[in-house]
Design an enzyme around this catalytic site. Structure first.
Site, PDB file in Angstrom:
ATOM      1  N   TYR A 155       0.835  -1.208   0.000  1.00  9.87           N
ATOM      2  CA  TYR A 155       0.000   0.000   0.000  1.00  9.87           C
ATOM      3  C   TYR A 155       0.870   1.260   0.000  1.00  9.87           C
ATOM      4  O   TYR A 155       0.583   2.230  -0.721  1.00  9.87           O
ATOM      5  CB  TYR A 155      -0.902  -0.046   1.225  1.00  9.87           C
ATOM      6  CG  TYR A 155      -1.936   1.041   1.325  1.00  9.87           C
ATOM      7  CD1 TYR A 155      -3.020   1.092   0.451  1.00  9.87           C
ATOM      8  CD2 TYR A 155      -1.854   2.004   2.330  1.00  9.87           C
ATOM      9  CE1 TYR A 155      -3.985   2.077   0.572  1.00  9.87           C
ATOM     10  CE2 TYR A 155      -2.824   2.990   2.459  1.00  9.87           C
ATOM     11  CZ  TYR A 155      -3.885   3.024   1.574  1.00  9.87           C
ATOM     12  OH  TYR A 155      -4.840   3.995   1.692  1.00  9.87           O
ATOM     13  N   LYS A 159       0.759   4.073  -2.962  1.00  8.76           N
ATOM     14  CA  LYS A 159       0.345   5.445  -2.682  1.00  8.76           C
ATOM     15  C   LYS A 159       1.481   6.447  -2.903  1.00  8.76           C
ATOM     16  O   LYS A 159       1.243   7.575  -3.351  1.00  8.76           O
ATOM     17  CB  LYS A 159      -0.193   5.553  -1.255  1.00  8.76           C
ATOM     18  CG  LYS A 159      -1.533   4.842  -1.048  1.00  8.76           C
ATOM     19  CD  LYS A 159      -2.601   5.347  -2.008  1.00  8.76           C
ATOM     20  CE  LYS A 159      -3.984   4.832  -1.653  1.00  8.76           C
ATOM     21  NZ  LYS A 159      -5.026   5.296  -2.602  1.00  8.76           N
TER      22      LYS A 159
END
Length: 307
Positions: A155, A159
């Protein structure tokens, strides 16, 4: 209404933050293409917008493949005749520590968040350039991508990569009048609902009560609706001069995140050998940068028993 006549796509907008973005864009006058992987969820999202007097249609498909990006953009043009705004919100989580993270854990998150953002923005930007009237690209980042977070290798990478792409797109799309920005939301979601630290805030949100000031002000932690206003602003003509930025919002707080910049610089004639670094690194560089986020202690009245 500020977005009257505009057409928006919001990926991952069947529920949660994505739904709040879609509903706010519609409230401001935009027609919205809703996206989710579940038909019933997508239909309910469309109904919530139409029942409130807005216009919406749905595309049920997983974000990531180019085929989905094409379907989304085609839906905007086929249904409403144009495309002005893209919000790339779709995402999944596969949290686990590095040594337990499988290839599938990593690839699934990268495919939806990072590749899905890329494929959707590529298709939307191509059609916006052909349309010749500018446009708005709004991606969704995360504090994890800015600071890191335990158990979120995949993640964090996705991001952080999204913000890197935004900075590049801001330069590449400037001539076409298309802005590109990343929103860094901090809000009550299905993910934060499982974190004991936020229990009192989530509890208040679920009851429809105002969140305690400690969360809204001190932590900048709020509801999905608190984030939606920034998304609508960035989609509007009022934000025509805002591009290439990572902007955080949550609760009562708005933040402009910095681009990475050197925080210490040192020079040594002849260069930095191993021996020179052993001798001088600490003195020359000074205090190192922190990683992750550190939250202040919860006030006693906001403490909740842990399960």
């Amino acid at each position: 209404m500020t977005l009257t006549g505009k057409v928006a796509i919001v990926t991952g907008s069947g529920r949660g933050l994505g739904l709040a973005y879609a509903q706010e864009l519609a409230r401001q006058g935009a027609s919205v293409v809703v996206n989710d992987v579940d038909q019933a969820t997508a239909d309910a999202a469309v109904a919530s917008i139409v029942d409130a007097g807005g216009q919406a249609t749905a595309v049920v498909a997983p974000v990531g493949p180019t085929e989905t990006a094409t379907r989304l953009v085609d839906a905007a043009f086929d249904t409403y005749g144009r495309l002005d705004i893209l919000v790339t919100n779709a995402g999944v989580l596969r949290d686990t520590v590095l040594w337990k993270m499988s290839d599938d854990d990593f690839d699934t998150v990268i495919n939806v968040h990072l590749r899905g953002t890329f494929t959707c923005v590529r298709e939307a930007a191509t059609r916006m350039r052909e349309q010749g009237e500018g446009g708005r690209i709004i991606t969704i980042g995360s504090p994890t991508g800015q600071r890191g977070n335990f158990g979120q290798t995949n993640y964090a990478a996705a991001k952080a990569g999204i913000v890197g792409m935004v900075r590049t797109w801001a330069m590449e799309l400037k001539k076409a009048g298309i802005t590109a920005n990343a929103v860094i939301p901090v809000a009550a979601t299905a993910m934060t609902a499982t974190v004991p630290y936020f229990a009192a805030a989530v509890e208040a949100d679920e009851k429809g009560e105002p969140m305690p000031s400690f969360f809204r002000h001190d932590l900048g932690f709020g509801t999905a609706a608190d984030v939606a206003g920034l998304v609508a602003f960035l989609a509007s003509d009022a934000a025509a001069g805002v591009t290439g930025q990572a902007i955080g919002v949550g609760g009562d707080r708005l933040q402009l995140w910095s681009h990475p910049e050197p925080v210490a610089t040192a020079y040594r004639e002849g260069g930095w050998t191993y021996e020179a670094l052993v001798e001088s690194f600490a003195a020359e560089v000074g205090e190192l940068q922190s990683v992750g986020e550190t939250f202040p202690p919860l006030p006693d009245e906001l403490q909740r028993p842990q399960a």
